[in-house]
Design a protein around this motif. Structure first.
Motif, PDB file in Angstrom:
ATOM      1  N   ALA A   1      44.973  43.419  33.045  1.00 17.65           N
ATOM      2  CA  ALA A   1      43.839  42.612  32.588  1.00 17.65           C
ATOM      3  C   ALA A   1      42.632  42.815  33.494  1.00 17.65           C
ATOM      4  CB  ALA A   1      44.232  41.144  32.542  1.00 17.65           C
ATOM      5  N   ALA A   2      42.872  42.918  34.794  1.00 16.94           N
ATOM      6  CA  ALA A   2      41.776  43.167  35.729  1.00 16.94           C
ATOM      7  C   ALA A   2      41.139  44.527  35.468  1.00 16.94           C
ATOM      8  CB  ALA A   2      42.288  43.084  37.171  1.00 16.94           C
ATOM      9  N   ALA A   3      41.985  45.537  35.245  1.00 18.09           N
ATOM     10  CA  ALA A   3      41.470  46.888  34.987  1.00 18.09           C
ATOM     11  C   ALA A   3      40.610  46.926  33.729  1.00 18.09           C
ATOM     12  CB  ALA A   3      42.632  47.865  34.867  1.00 18.09           C
ATOM     13  N   SER A   4      40.938  46.092  32.755  1.00 19.73           N
ATOM     14  CA  SER A   4      40.193  46.101  31.492  1.00 19.73           C
ATOM     15  C   SER A   4      38.751  45.641  31.664  1.00 19.73           C
ATOM     16  CB  SER A   4      40.889  45.215  30.456  1.00 19.73           C
ATOM     17  OG  SER A   4      40.663  43.836  30.726  1.00 19.73           O
ATOM     18  N   GLU A   5      38.477  44.935  32.769  1.00 19.84           N
ATOM     19  CA  GLU A   5      37.102  44.478  33.013  1.00 19.84           C
ATOM     20  C   GLU A   5      36.528  45.072  34.298  1.00 19.84           C
ATOM     21  OE1 GLU A   5      37.238  40.219  33.134  1.00 19.84           O
ATOM     22  OE2 GLU A   5      38.890  40.153  34.571  1.00 19.84           O
ATOM     23  N   GLY A   6      37.100  46.218  34.707  1.00 14.36           N
ATOM     24  CA  GLY A   6      36.572  46.931  35.859  1.00 14.36           C
ATOM     25  C   GLY A   6      36.809  46.247  37.182  1.00 14.36           C
ATOM     26  N   ARG A   7      37.918  45.557  37.285  1.00 14.23           N
ATOM     27  CA  ARG A   7      38.241  44.864  38.523  1.00 14.23           C
ATOM     28  C   ARG A   7      39.655  45.246  38.970  1.00 14.23           C
ATOM     29  NH1 ARG A   7      34.611  40.933  39.510  1.00 14.23           N
ATOM     30  NH2 ARG A   7      35.981  39.703  40.836  1.00 14.23           N
ATOM     31  N   VAL A   8      39.999  44.875  40.199  1.00 17.57           N
ATOM     32  CA  VAL A   8      41.357  45.088  40.711  1.00 17.57           C
ATOM     33  C   VAL A   8      41.840  43.798  41.357  1.00 17.57           C
ATOM     34  CG1 VAL A   8      41.090  47.567  41.092  1.00 17.57           C
ATOM     35  CG2 VAL A   8      40.486  45.961  42.915  1.00 17.57           C
ATOM     36  N   LEU A   9      43.146  43.652  41.411  1.00 18.83           N
ATOM     37  CA  LEU A   9      43.714  42.512  42.120  1.00 18.83           C
ATOM     38  C   LEU A   9      43.635  42.743  43.620  1.00 18.83           C
ATOM     39  CD1 LEU A   9      46.983  41.829  40.081  1.00 18.83           C
ATOM     40  CD2 LEU A   9      44.728  40.790  39.775  1.00 18.83           C
ATOM     41  N   ARG A  10      43.490  41.691  44.356  1.00 16.14           N
ATOM     42  CA  ARG A  10      43.518  41.793  45.816  1.00 16.14           C
ATOM     43  C   ARG A  10      44.912  42.243  46.251  1.00 16.14           C
ATOM     44  NH1 ARG A  10      39.176  39.957  48.340  1.00 16.14           N
ATOM     45  NH2 ARG A  10      37.688  38.684  47.166  1.00 16.14           N
ATOM     46  N   ASP A  11      44.953  43.257  47.068  1.00 17.82           N
ATOM     47  CA  ASP A  11      46.215  43.841  47.504  1.00 17.82           C
ATOM     48  C   ASP A  11      46.712  43.119  48.752  1.00 17.82           C
ATOM     49  OD1 ASP A  11      48.406  45.452  47.760  1.00 17.82           O
ATOM     50  OD2 ASP A  11      47.311  47.127  48.650  1.00 17.82           O
ATOM     51  N   GLU A  12      47.189  41.895  48.551  1.00 15.55           N
ATOM     52  CA  GLU A  12      47.676  41.079  49.649  1.00 15.55           C
ATOM     53  C   GLU A  12      49.004  40.435  49.251  1.00 15.55           C
ATOM     54  OE1 GLU A  12      44.692  38.364  51.104  1.00 15.55           O
ATOM     55  OE2 GLU A  12      43.083  39.696  50.453  1.00 15.55           O
TER      56      GLU A  12
END
Length: 211
Positions: free
Chosen positions: A147-158
């Motif tokens: 879902a994040a990729a669909s709007e040009g975003r990424v999840l925080r890698d933590e």
């Protein structure tokens, strides 16, 4: 009608098991984990104590069956959600399902752990609950990532990202189930939580970012 109804309830193993679980869920809703006894479940389901023991070891086995079922249903629900509407929309769809499952069985998990203590840890049914919980977590993480990729975003890698989301879902579900925020519309609370979580767990994608 009487013959077919009797057969569906008393002659079919799957129907008897389902009736037992539904009775247990109703007793949980009315009196919590302490209200679950094999005798009370038998009375509510209209069956016998001996028949229940053919399918379940004890009341803990019945509870973990409900919990396991809840997590499987939640995983399947998340797997069907569209990813192309963004993270906030996905979370807004997850919250009502989370609330439903929390109200049915999830809110009693802490009591179950306190009452049963170490006696529950080595059971196969508990190991299965852990497996389905991991499967749900994996499915939710995958859905959020897509879902994040669909709007040009990424999840925080933590490492804390997913536990943070799960804790927030549990908190808002508990608030809705118990109606803690009496002056707040549940739809507005859902929207606010979804938007706030999205801002907290995502960032704009950048060239070369690994997801």
């Amino acid at each position: 009608m009487g013959e077919s109804s009797s057969k569906s309830i008393y002659g079919d193993a799957a129907a008897r098991r389902r009736r037992t679980l539904d009775a247990a869920a109703a007793l949980l809703d009315e009196g919590g984990y302490s209200a679950l006894t094999i005798r009370s479940i038998a009375k509510r389901s209209g069956t016998s104590v001996g028949l229940i023991y053919q399918y379940f070891t004890d009341k803990q086995d019945i509870f973990t069956s409900l919990l396991n079922e809840s997590q499987i249903e939640s995983r399947s629900f998340v797997a069907t959600l569209p990813r192309d509407r963004g993270v906030a929309a996905l979370l807004a769809a997850v919250i009502p399902e989370s609330t439903k499952q929390w109200g049915r069985v999830g809110r009693f998990t802490a009591t179950w752990r306190d009452i049963e203590g170490d006696d529950r840890t080595e059971r196969e049914s508990v190991r299965q609950v852990r497996r389905t919980a991991r499967e749900y977590n994996t499915e939710l993480h995958r859905a959020l990532t897509q879902a994040a990729a669909s709007e040009g975003r990424v999840l925080r890698d933590e490492p804390s990202m997913l536990p943070f989301v799960l804790s927030a879902l549990q908190g808002v579900s508990d608030t809705i189930v118990h109606n803690w925020a009496t002056d707040l519309d549940h739809a507005e609370l859902t929207r606010f939580v979804a938007d706030s979580l999205t801002r907290a767990i995502t960032r704009d994608d950048e060239p070369g970012t690994q997801t």
